[in-house]
Every structure is written in C-alpha cells, then in structure tokens.
Design an enzyme around this catalytic site. Sequence first.
Site, PDB file in Angstrom:
ATOM      1  N   LYS A  11      35.118  48.005  48.677  1.00 23.76           N
ATOM      2  CA  LYS A  11      36.056  47.414  47.746  1.00 23.76           C
ATOM      3  C   LYS A  11      37.143  48.413  47.344  1.00 23.76           C
ATOM      4  O   LYS A  11      36.873  49.607  47.175  1.00 23.76           O
ATOM      5  CB  LYS A  11      35.260  46.960  46.518  1.00 23.76           C
ATOM      6  CG  LYS A  11      35.938  46.000  45.590  1.00 23.76           C
ATOM      7  CD  LYS A  11      34.889  45.499  44.576  1.00 23.76           C
ATOM      8  CE  LYS A  11      35.497  44.516  43.596  1.00 23.76           C
ATOM      9  NZ  LYS A  11      34.460  43.944  42.707  1.00 23.76           N
ATOM     10  N   SER A  13      35.326  39.360  42.242  1.00 23.40           N
ATOM     11  CA  SER A  13      36.402  40.195  42.729  1.00 23.40           C
ATOM     12  C   SER A  13      36.108  40.889  44.054  1.00 23.40           C
ATOM     13  O   SER A  13      36.972  41.567  44.618  1.00 23.40           O
ATOM     14  CB  SER A  13      36.744  41.241  41.664  1.00 23.40           C
ATOM     15  OG  SER A  13      35.609  42.032  41.347  1.00 23.40           O
ATOM     16  N   SER A  27      30.876  39.043  40.467  1.00 20.58           N
ATOM     17  CA  SER A  27      31.877  39.499  41.438  1.00 20.58           C
ATOM     18  C   SER A  27      31.326  39.796  42.822  1.00 20.58           C
ATOM     19  O   SER A  27      32.090  39.898  43.777  1.00 20.58           O
ATOM     20  CB  SER A  27      32.601  40.745  40.909  1.00 20.58           C
ATOM     21  OG  SER A  27      33.424  40.409  39.820  1.00 20.58           O
TER      22      SER A  27
END
Length: 478
Positions: free
Chosen positions: A81, A157, A181
């Site tokens: 990420k 996310s 997320s």
Amino acid sequence: MQDALWRMSAAAQAEAVRGGEVSAVELVDSHLDRIAAVNPRVNAVTQLLAERARAAAAQLDRRRAAGDPLGPLAGVPFTVKESTAIEGAATTFGSARFRDLVASADAPPVARLRAAGAIPIGHSNIPTLILAGMHTRSELYGDTVNPWDSGRTPGGSSGGDAVAVATGMAALGLGNDSGGSVRVPAQFCGVAGLKPTTGRFPADHRILGPDDPGPASQMLVTDGPLARSVGDLVLAYEVLAGTDPRDPRAVPVPAYGEPLPGRVKVAVVADPGGHGVHPTVHGAITAAADALRDAGYDVREVADVPRLDEALDAYGRITVTEFAPNWPVVRTLLGRGGDRYIEMMMERTPPASADEFMKLMGTWMNIRRSWAEFLDDYPLLLGPVFTEPPVEPGLESRDRAGRDRVGSGMRLCTVTSFVGVPGVAVPTGVVDGLPCGVQIVGRAFREDLCLAAARAVEDRLGVLTPVDPRTGGKGRAH
C-alpha cells in the site's frame, strides 16, 4: 509454463522456487508481464519496482544454487500500500505533496515478508492520504477499477492491493485496516483478507518524522495481508506475526492457541444493529453458515453483537477529537474534492472536550470488555463485511446520504476494529456477476480459529480469483 506462473497460489509459487522447478526471476517476470497486460485497465499498481524485483529474485536464485535454505515465501511477489514504506521508494500516500518522500527503511511488515523470501514488486493505489473515502482514488494516481465491474468500486483503502491480487498481478498484498480497509476491498474484489488482533503484527505508523500518532491511530490501525486463498493468508500470517523493537505494541503471543474442547461455537449475526442487510449478503452468510455446519461447527443464530451503535458513536467521537486539530492543514493535501468524506464526518461529529474524551476512553475499554465476554461464549462470529454488494465509486463522498449508507454498510468492520479483535474476509461465490463474501471474527489473538473456519468455508464454496478485468462490464474468472 511461465505464462501460468502468476496464476499459482503463493504457496505453490514458493514451493516451485524452493524446489528449483522455476527460478525466482522467471516468477517475477511472469508477474511483470501480467502487470503490463492488466494494470493499464485497472490502475492498481502505482510505483512498479521491476528492476529491483528482478535483482532480488536473481539474488534468491543464487542462494538456492549455493544450497542456502529459502524462506516460506521464496520468490513470491507482493504489493505494498502507498502508505507503507518500502526502502528506497517514495511513500506518497497518493498525494502530490509526498511524491518525493523516499523511505530510508522498510516498514516492519515489509521487512518480515522480505525476510521470508517474498519480493515487493510495487506500491499499490489508495484513497489520497487514506482519508478521501472508501473508493480507491488518489490525487497522484487517479481511480483504481474493480476488475469484476468498472461501475463498482474496488473498495478501500487497500483497494489497489485487492485488485492486484484478484487479477494475478501479485500473489499477496500488504494493506492495513482501521475499520474495514482490508476486508471491504477483499469482499468487493473476491479475495481473502485478514485484519489481525491489535498487537499481533509489528508495524510503524508514524507518517512524518519521529512523532507517533495519538491513541486512536495507535490502537485502530492494523496491517494485514490479502490473498486469493485462505491458505496463502495463513502463510502470510505466520510470517507477519511476532515482535519488533520498533513497535512496543506487538506482543509475543503464539500464532496458534490451544485447541478448544468440543465443537467450536459460531454466533451468526446477519444484520448487526438491525439497520438492514441486502438479500445477496444475507444469502452469503447463510451459505457460509451451512458450510461451517457441514464442517462440524456448532452454528447458532444470535440476536445481535454487543453495543454496536454505542461503539460506532464512540469510535467517531474519539477519532474526530484526535484528528480535528490537524484538519485545517490536512484538508489542503487531499486535492480537489478529496476533503468531502472527512468534512461530512467533522460536521456531524463535534470534537469532545478533555473531560468527555477521558470518559470516552473508559467507554472504549468497557465495550472491549463486553465483546470479550461475548466471544468467551462464542469463540467465533459470522457476519457481513459490507451489508451490500459493491457500490458505485465515490458514493461515500457524493452527499450525506451516500456517506451514511457506506458507513452503515461497513459497521461490523468498524466495531471489530474498535474492539481490536481479528477478522478474516472470505469469498462465498458470485451473484449477478459480482463477488460475495463474509467475515469471521474471533477472540483476541485467535486468528488461527478465524483462519481455520474461513478455510472450511473456502473448501466448500471455492476460490473466485484470479480474474481478467473488463473495464466495460463484468470480469471473467479463471
């Protein structure tokens, strides 16, 4: 054979590299070819680390030739990420302001995966600063596309990782989760994801400089892996669990606990809080419950989870209070429209006073106690990840009704993050061309029970990915 390497599970990839059936370089090149073919259509991989990945693979091949033992994830490519540091690459958070923020060291989970032989192949897209919404759209890199249907969000996310794993561009993804997320994009993209117990995996969530964030950020955010199968999640879990001097939160709890006596009880709550659940999600929970019964679990429907609405309110008040002093500066970093999601929350939830905040911290502990007592009776909980099928991109930032709908949809993720317990998202099938899934929540530090139950569901209902994306419609699974 090289064309098929990216389709293999992470476990099979590592076994092939350790056994000399394929080289780590061949494995990396297969994934790089897949990225070249697929990423232009889904925009999940942001910073491609091709040459560095090839160099790491070549070094691994030299070690194997020399007879050195290789790790459990030997040669396995993984994405990271954009908010998690890879040494020598920029940790941009999807923001133009941080495009040159080059990391001097790997974040602890990246270091642990690398030590096990896995190879970071690239960063993956996120909502700007992880704050612009649930949909994976960043100021720096744009929108990531759900490979099953371009009209639906991949979630976030950790949406870039979920899409990369679902489409075969990486065997594993490293995301993080403070309220869904990892688990929401896992459900929306048809893969598996693990949110561990707070303190299970070492991490370092300092964003800029030496200062740590406040208590909410320290306690709510947990790094977690995404994979196409639960077996691969187990491999990543075993590697990521442990301690690190950079993270005093991480505790030396064994990765596997004592077996429970008798049949393991599973509480089923299809509609947490009674706020509504879509029929397809309810159907997924029913299918998973039937699978667990078939596997020998003692599955029982219960009235509800403990204190859900109270927990959601406390979560919002605590996070807003911690975040409010920095909001005037942070909102300038989010790009055009990127502040709408948080701004709507700030308008509705005022920061607490010092006295109120102290009481909220006590409420937080009390809710955790209620959940510990609930999970003492029921070691596992089966419920929704998100109470609807994948929604349209940006719904949560469109207006207050959209934001409320998304917030309600992920409510079980939010409360389980708040109480710090583990949860595994696992797919259950495809309905109307879109993946469905559930989550299995467990007692603190009993990820092993969650993973075993998730594997029982997967064994009976199957694996959905890898999938070829169709940006104009629904994807096709292999």
